[in-house]
Design a protein around this motif. Structure first.
Motif, PDB file in Angstrom:
ATOM      1  N   GLY A 120      35.534  17.910  33.564  1.00 58.14           N
ATOM      2  CA  GLY A 120      34.535  16.846  33.567  1.00 58.14           C
ATOM      3  C   GLY A 120      33.668  16.974  32.338  1.00 58.14           C
ATOM      4  N   ARG A 121      32.749  16.048  32.170  1.00 57.84           N
ATOM      5  CA  ARG A 121      31.890  16.062  30.986  1.00 57.84           C
ATOM      6  C   ARG A 121      30.651  16.908  31.206  1.00 57.84           C
ATOM      7  N   ILE A 122      30.218  17.509  30.137  1.00 62.66           N
ATOM      8  CA  ILE A 122      29.016  18.314  30.182  1.00 62.66           C
ATOM      9  C   ILE A 122      28.128  17.821  29.044  1.00 62.66           C
ATOM     10  N   SER A 123      26.830  17.941  29.188  1.00 64.03           N
ATOM     11  CA  SER A 123      25.967  17.434  28.117  1.00 64.03           C
ATOM     12  C   SER A 123      25.746  18.543  27.090  1.00 64.03           C
ATOM     13  N   LYS A 124      25.280  18.113  25.943  1.00 58.46           N
ATOM     14  CA  LYS A 124      25.027  19.044  24.850  1.00 58.46           C
ATOM     15  C   LYS A 124      24.018  20.116  25.282  1.00 58.46           C
ATOM     16  N   GLU A 125      22.976  19.669  25.958  1.00 59.55           N
ATOM     17  CA  GLU A 125      21.921  20.602  26.380  1.00 59.55           C
ATOM     18  C   GLU A 125      22.459  21.598  27.400  1.00 59.55           C
ATOM     19  N   GLN A 126      23.250  21.064  28.340  1.00 59.41           N
ATOM     20  CA  GLN A 126      23.809  21.949  29.362  1.00 59.41           C
ATOM     21  C   GLN A 126      24.688  23.025  28.743  1.00 59.41           C
ATOM     22  N   LEU A 127      25.505  22.587  27.784  1.00 56.48           N
ATOM     23  CA  LEU A 127      26.407  23.540  27.142  1.00 56.48           C
ATOM     24  C   LEU A 127      25.600  24.595  26.384  1.00 56.48           C
ATOM     25  N   ARG A 128      24.611  24.116  25.656  1.00 53.39           N
ATOM     26  CA  ARG A 128      23.787  25.034  24.871  1.00 53.39           C
ATOM     27  C   ARG A 128      23.089  26.056  25.791  1.00 53.39           C
ATOM     28  N   ASP A 129      22.487  25.543  26.855  1.00 51.78           N
ATOM     29  CA  ASP A 129      21.784  26.430  27.785  1.00 51.78           C
ATOM     30  C   ASP A 129      22.733  27.452  28.403  1.00 51.78           C
ATOM     31  N   PHE A 130      23.906  26.940  28.794  1.00 49.02           N
ATOM     32  CA  PHE A 130      24.890  27.824  29.411  1.00 49.02           C
ATOM     33  C   PHE A 130      25.289  28.942  28.444  1.00 49.02           C
ATOM     34  N   LEU A 131      25.599  28.549  27.197  1.00 51.46           N
ATOM     35  CA  LEU A 131      26.090  29.538  26.236  1.00 51.46           C
ATOM     36  C   LEU A 131      24.997  30.553  25.883  1.00 51.46           C
ATOM     37  N   LEU A 132      23.781  30.062  25.722  1.00 54.93           N
ATOM     38  CA  LEU A 132      22.702  30.975  25.362  1.00 54.93           C
ATOM     39  C   LEU A 132      22.363  31.919  26.515  1.00 54.93           C
ATOM     40  N   GLY A 133      22.761  31.524  27.720  1.00 52.56           N
ATOM     41  CA  GLY A 133      22.502  32.374  28.865  1.00 52.56           C
ATOM     42  C   GLY A 133      23.581  33.409  29.122  1.00 52.56           C
ATOM     43  N   LEU A 134      24.623  33.394  28.307  1.00 52.05           N
ATOM     44  CA  LEU A 134      25.720  34.340  28.529  1.00 52.05           C
ATOM     45  C   LEU A 134      25.290  35.760  28.158  1.00 52.05           C
ATOM     46  N   PRO A 135      25.853  36.747  28.831  1.00 49.65           N
ATOM     47  CA  PRO A 135      25.515  38.126  28.477  1.00 49.65           C
ATOM     48  C   PRO A 135      26.105  38.496  27.118  1.00 49.65           C
ATOM     49  N   PRO A 136      25.526  39.476  26.440  1.00 46.28           N
ATOM     50  CA  PRO A 136      26.015  39.841  25.094  1.00 46.28           C
ATOM     51  C   PRO A 136      27.420  40.424  25.101  1.00 46.28           C
ATOM     52  N   THR A 137      27.953  40.696  26.281  1.00 45.44           N
ATOM     53  CA  THR A 137      29.322  41.217  26.353  1.00 45.44           C
ATOM     54  C   THR A 137      30.352  40.113  26.136  1.00 45.44           C
ATOM     55  N   ILE A 138      29.908  38.851  26.121  1.00 45.65           N
ATOM     56  CA  ILE A 138      30.800  37.757  25.688  1.00 45.65           C
ATOM     57  C   ILE A 138      30.550  37.589  24.190  1.00 45.65           C
ATOM     58  N   PHE A 139      31.527  38.016  23.381  1.00 44.21           N
ATOM     59  CA  PHE A 139      31.319  38.047  21.930  1.00 44.21           C
ATOM     60  C   PHE A 139      31.453  36.677  21.278  1.00 44.21           C
ATOM     61  N   ARG A 140      32.368  35.913  21.823  1.00 42.80           N
ATOM     62  CA  ARG A 140      32.609  34.618  21.193  1.00 42.80           C
ATOM     63  C   ARG A 140      33.022  33.598  22.233  1.00 42.80           C
ATOM     64  N   VAL A 141      32.567  32.387  22.023  1.00 41.85           N
ATOM     65  CA  VAL A 141      33.137  31.251  22.736  1.00 41.85           C
ATOM     66  C   VAL A 141      33.388  30.208  21.660  1.00 41.85           C
ATOM     67  N   LYS A 142      34.576  29.675  21.598  1.00 44.67           N
ATOM     68  CA  LYS A 142      34.865  28.669  20.574  1.00 44.67           C
ATOM     69  C   LYS A 142      35.811  27.634  21.142  1.00 44.67           C
ATOM     70  N   GLY A 143      35.767  26.462  20.590  1.00 44.79           N
ATOM     71  CA  GLY A 143      36.694  25.438  21.042  1.00 44.79           C
ATOM     72  C   GLY A 143      36.224  24.036  20.699  1.00 44.79           C
ATOM     73  N   LEU A 144      36.836  23.072  21.347  1.00 46.38           N
ATOM     74  CA  LEU A 144      36.582  21.655  21.087  1.00 46.38           C
ATOM     75  C   LEU A 144      36.252  20.961  22.396  1.00 46.38           C
ATOM     76  N   LEU A 145      35.180  20.176  22.394  1.00 48.01           N
ATOM     77  CA  LEU A 145      34.796  19.463  23.615  1.00 48.01           C
ATOM     78  C   LEU A 145      34.251  18.086  23.284  1.00 48.01           C
ATOM     79  N   ARG A 146      34.400  17.171  24.257  1.00 45.69           N
ATOM     80  CA  ARG A 146      33.659  15.915  24.182  1.00 45.69           C
ATOM     81  C   ARG A 146      32.396  16.107  24.996  1.00 45.69           C
ATOM     82  N   LEU A 147      31.248  15.872  24.362  1.00 48.91           N
ATOM     83  CA  LEU A 147      29.987  16.122  25.040  1.00 48.91           C
ATOM     84  C   LEU A 147      29.318  14.805  25.401  1.00 48.91           C
ATOM     85  N   ASP A 148      28.530  14.834  26.445  1.00 50.24           N
ATOM     86  CA  ASP A 148      27.841  13.646  26.919  1.00 50.24           C
ATOM     87  C   ASP A 148      28.857  12.521  27.096  1.00 50.24           C
TER      88      ASP A 148
END
Lengths: 385, 622
Positions: free
Chosen positions: B537-565
């Motif tokens: 499903g779709r996720i908003s830019k803010e949601q994605l940003r908040d989610f990623l910034l909330g990840l623990p430092p043991t997740i070194f990288r998240v990368k990819g392509l998404l359609r936002l909003d």
């Protein structure tokens, strides 16, 4: 389309497998273009430029600037590669207002009283008013020609950039005395770029009457600078195309757009008896391939052989649509030069690639601030013939 | 007022036909000097034909084939210089258009010599004529006006009146039915994108949109070919020859003058309607800057592109770098390399408060050794040298995961492009099981280069590829010799290759990749894993940003392509601990959406993300 099959699939199979014979008499037509061109094509022909016995090239300086990072940084901060070179506030045209805020008129006004006799004083003024003053170097080379009857003649290609560095380089190679003794009969300017042309007063200091060949395409500032530098001799503006100078030596002007608002480059062809064609270039912005192809279609030369090359081998900056062909090293192979002496804008990595590829590269001595023996460096010589 | 002197030297003003014949090439070359500008205008590469340098081949945005432009001649008519050019389109062998172009052209496209001949097409006029789609005309009246025209038929049709057949092993096959179209080429729609790019380049260098637009039509014959060689022409009303003429005024306050026809065709004016209102050449330019031809006036402020280059000593990083620098330098791009190793000699400098030491400045590059703080060093190097590329090179000792979190502070000043890992085909296989750091380097890489493939058996390379795939199923894998690979081939024109999912040409460790089985457990003895996630499903830019910034430092990288909003376009997502970069995807294709999570326990992170999504699904379906 009325055909019910995929033509691509069929054609792929045809060209790889059965061959094209099967179309034989089946009505495959040859096409003319949408319509014939209605304007006439220009006809070209082979030209005889005569021959000479030998040419010896002395590298007076190939170090146009000392730190590329500083030059590239200046260009970017001033607004990019299309900015008029006279606006940078680089030496010698400084008004003290900083990078990208210069002008020819303001810059030349500060130094004109000292040109060309007192370059030390001029350089003091320049140092106070320009940016990246010490990064300036310059490009210049001396051609010693021996004619078929043994007569020796000398030509200067370009006059560098920094008054200070070029005067040192001229003295190191004895160019100052040759000019004073009127041994050098002409100065050939390859193009209007700062690193090839702005050191003009250094030549004029020793011989203000020298004949100057410039390529068609110089801007007003450039033409005015020749006058303002105290030149008292003849200026010959060479038209696009071939220009014979003496038997066996001709220049060719390419109408090519160059960065920093410069247009047109003049390169030298020498036809060496029993050896072949020698090309001497400034930057070769037209590209070595075009330079060689032009010789092939327009000139007659000894043994139909590409004999040697001296100078910068500028790589075209746009060749990126096909990664397979982005390598000058591959292309140069087709011309089978016997002797390659490269430097200046060729790129050291590129020169080293030539060596790795087994090309006949003449190594330099890496003296006088030249950086690598893959280049014919400052003070090095190369003899053709 | 338009300053032509930016393009051509002053004397051209007095030689109208010379100026007319040189203006397109001068304009195309000058805008291509600046990478940001050429990208923005739509150019994707250009080269002079080696044996006919006034002719050029070029690629433009959105078209897979190669265009050719060739001058056909110039004349002076009164005080106006007129130059004409032929425009060619050489399609990619996979294009649908191959079903609409003549069989002769199709045979050329699938021939061995196609790309060679295309590069120097003016040398092969018979071949090139098969791909001729349009003409371009330039009229230049000094101090008055300049008109650039595209002349092309809507379609070029050739009917095979007696059909075309071929004798194959399977018997006689009809290729074109009697009276069917052997060629039905949409010349106008093929030529227009190229013309638009050229015209937009004119608007850009002139700092002005065209003052007048005129559309004209004439008749274009359909050719009827008979088996006996006879050729007849018929004219159809529905298929006009069109001429689009754009006029720029050279002096302010002048009115455009419609120019007389120079050819015998019966041109009639047509109503362009609103067809060209959105044309790129109409875009107003940003005024006010002193140097108009500059990135900032185009709204282009390119950030230096960051590449992290990892790999053990001796894996070939230096030779890779020298090829990379050479390639970029030849395109007027500047590369800064930072070696992320604190050497003994660096200690003195550290006492002096320096953050880096310049080791070498050379053609197109500056090479520095890191002394102290990496982020401060990068900042200083960027402001002092304005590099186009920044390469952080690490040897075997550095854990790239740590490096990534260190670099997160620089997210606004760098464009994070690639983690590239060099692996030595000769020794890599032996080192891989023994060095956890090397495994980590592979785990976080976007691209893995297996170097020195010429020194080992192909079986060994395959084995190594399986090992790499087991550690990182989502990286792109390349084989190289002496580190020599074209950066364009490796990363794509805009690094779009780094943001796509890799082709799964090799199955990791022989098991299916959606259900890592028992056999794979051995690969997971170390804590870092990567896992693929696909959005439901779709996720908003803010949601994605908040989610990623909330990840623990043991997740070194998240990368990819998404359609936002609700956006139609794709966004490239790059995350390293406490940093998120979301930039528009610039590739021309439309790849699938995904995210790859790399780190310890990616499953938990994915579970968190999925917990956000169902809610969205309901909202969307509601």
């Amino acid at each position: 389309m009325t055909t019910s099959f995929d033509r691509r699939t069929f054609l792929k199979g045809t060209t790889t497998g059965v061959g094209l014979g099967l179309f034989g008499a089946m009505g495959l037509y040859s096409y003319s273009s949408l319509r014939e061109s209605f304007l006439p094509q220009v006809k070209r022909k082979m030209n005889d430029i005569g021959v000479l016995k030998s040419v010896n090239v002395t590298n007076i300086s190939e170090t146009s600037w000392f730190e590329n990072a500083i030059l590239m940084g200046d260009i970017k901060k001033a607004g990019g590669l299309l900015v008029n070179q006279y606006d940078y506030n680089w030496p010698p045209f400084g008004n003290g207002k900083g990078l990208g805020k210069g002008s020819y008129a303001e810059g030349i006004a500060k130094i004109k009283p000292y040109l060309p006799h007192d370059l030390e004083k001029a350089w003091e003024v320049i140092s106070a008013n320009t940016v990246s003053t010490d990064n300036a170097g310059g490009y210049a080379a001396l051609l010693d020609i021996e004619e078929m009857d043994g007569t020796k003649r000398k030509f200067l290609l370009d006059s560098g950039w920094s008054y200070k560095w070029m005067d040192e380089s001229f003295k190191r190679e004895g160019i100052d005395k040759m000019l004073e003794n009127k041994e050098i009969e002409a100065l050939i300017i390859s193009h209007e770029h700062f690193d090839h042309f702005w050191g003009l007063p250094v030549t004029l200091k020793y011989d203000p009457e020298i004949t100057i060949y410039i390529p068609e395409g110089f801007y007003e500032e450039g033409k005015q600078y020749i006058k303002d530098s105290g030149h008292k001799g003849k200026v010959i503006e060479v038209k696009n195309g071939l220009n014979k100078i003496i038997p066996g030596l001709a220049t060719y002007v390419f109408p090519i757009p160059i960065i920093c608002r410069v247009f047109g480059e003049q390169s030298i062809y020498c036809n060496v008896k029993d050896k072949g064609l020698v090309s001497v270039t400034g930057c070769c912005h037209q590209g070595i391939i075009q330079f060689a192809e032009t010789a092939y279609t327009e000139l007659a030369y000894e043994k139909d052989n590409f004999y040697g090359i001296y100078g910068g081998l500028h790589i075209s900056p746009f060749d990126d649509w096909d990664p397979k062909y982005d390598d000058l090293v591959i292309s140069l192979k087709n011309y089978d030069f016997d002797v390659i002496g490269c430097n200046h804008c060729t790129g050291l990595v590129c020169a080293n690639k030539f060596i790795q590829a087994g090309y006949p590269v003449v190594r330099g001595t890496a003296k006088h601030r030249s950086k690598d023996t893959a280049y014919l460096g400052n003070g090095d010589q190369i003899k053709f013939g | 007022m338009i300053e032509l002197s930016k393009l051509l030297p002053p004397h051209c003003q007095t030689e109208p036909s010379f100026a007319a014949s040189h203006l397109p090439r001068a304009t195309m070359m000058r805008v291509n000097f600046i990478p940001g500008v050429r990208q923005r205008l739509g150019w994707r590469g250009m080269r002079a034909c080696p044996q006919a340098p006034m002719s050029q081949t070029a690629k433009i945005d959105g078209m897979t084939g190669i265009y050719g432009i060739k001058p056909e001649g110039c004349i002076d008519a009164n005080d106006t210089g007129i130059a004409t050019f032929s425009i060619f389109y050489f399609p990619d062998p996979e294009e649908e258009i191959l079903n609409q172009i003549s069989l002769s052209a199709g045979i050329v496209v699938y021939g061995d010599q196609y790309s060679e001949m295309m590069r120097d097409f003016p040398q092969y006029p018979d071949m090139a004529s098969l791909f001729h789609i349009a003409d371009m005309e330039l009229r230049f009246t000094p101090d008055k006006q300049l008109t650039l025209s595209l002349v092309a038929p809507e379609r070029d049709r050739v009917l095979a009146m007696d059909g075309i057949y071929a004798d194959t092993d399977a018997g006689r096959q009809m290729l074109v039915e009697p009276q069917g179209a052997e060629q039905d080429l949409p010349c106008w729609s093929l030529a227009y994108p190229f013309f638009e790019t050229v015209a937009t380049s004119f608007s850009y260098v002139f700092e002005a949109a065209p003052a007048a637009l005129r559309l004209q039509c004439a008749r274009h014959p359909t050719r009827l070919n008979h088996a006996d060689g006879k050729q007849l022409f018929v004219e159809e009303d529905d298929n006009p020859l069109k001429a689009l003429r754009l006029t720029w005024m050279l002096e302010d306050g002048l009115a455009p003058i419609a120019e007389a026809d120079i050819d015998a065709r019966q041109w009639k004016d047509a109503d362009p309607g609103t067809d060209f209102d959105a044309a790129k050449w109409n875009n107003p330019l940003v005024p006010g800057a002193r140097h108009s031809m500059d990135k900032s006036t185009m709204g282009i402020e390119e950030l230096p592109k960051l590449i992290i280059l990892t790999g053990f000593l001796g894996s070939g990083k230096t030779s890779f770098l020298s090829h990379f620098i050479d390639y970029q330098a030849s395109r007027n791009l500047f590369v800064a390399v930072i070696q992320n190793e604190i050497g003994e000699r660096g200690l003195d400098a550290r006492l002096l408060g320096q953050h880096y030491a310049v080791k070498e400045i050379d053609e197109g590059c500056i090479c520095c050794t890191l002394i102290d703080n990496l982020t401060v060093a990068i900042d200083q190097i960027c402001s002092q040298y304005q590099p186009d590329f920044l390469i952080v090179e690490t040897t075997g000792l550095a854990n790239p995961a740590n490096l990534l979190s260190e670099l997160s502070e620089l997210q606004d000043r760098l464009e994070f492009c690639s983690v590239t890992c060099m692996l030595d085909a000769l020794n890599g296989g032996a080192a891989l099981p023994n060095y956890a750091i090397l495994q980590d380097q592979i785990r976080v890489a976007d691209t893995v280069l297996i170097n020195k493939v010429d020194l080992v058996e192909s079986g060994q390379i395959d084995h190594l590829k399986h090992e790499v795939r087991a550690l990182n199923p989502y990286c792109s894998l390349h084989e190289t010799r002496e580190g020599d690979i074209s950066p364009r081939e490796l990363y794509g024109v805009n690094f779009e290759g780094q943001h796509r999912e890799a082709n799964m040409e090799i199955e990791p460790c022989g098991c299916s990749h959606d259900g890592h089985g028992e056999k794979c457990v051995t690969h997971h003895h170390y804590g870092i894993r990567s896992q693929l996630w696909r959005p439901t499903g779709r996720i908003s830019k803010e949601q994605l940003r908040d989610f990623l910034l909330g990840l623990p430092p043991t997740i070194f990288r998240v990368k990819g392509l998404l359609r936002l909003d609700d956006a139609d376009s794709l966004t490239v997502c790059q995350h390293v601990p406490s940093s998120v970069q979301l930039v528009p995807y610039r590739g021309q294709d439309d790849p699938a959406e995904f995210l790859v999570f790399i780190g310890e326990g990616p499953e938990e992170a994915i579970a968190q993300l999925n917990a956000i999504l169902p809610h969205l699904d309901q909202k969307q379906s509601a």
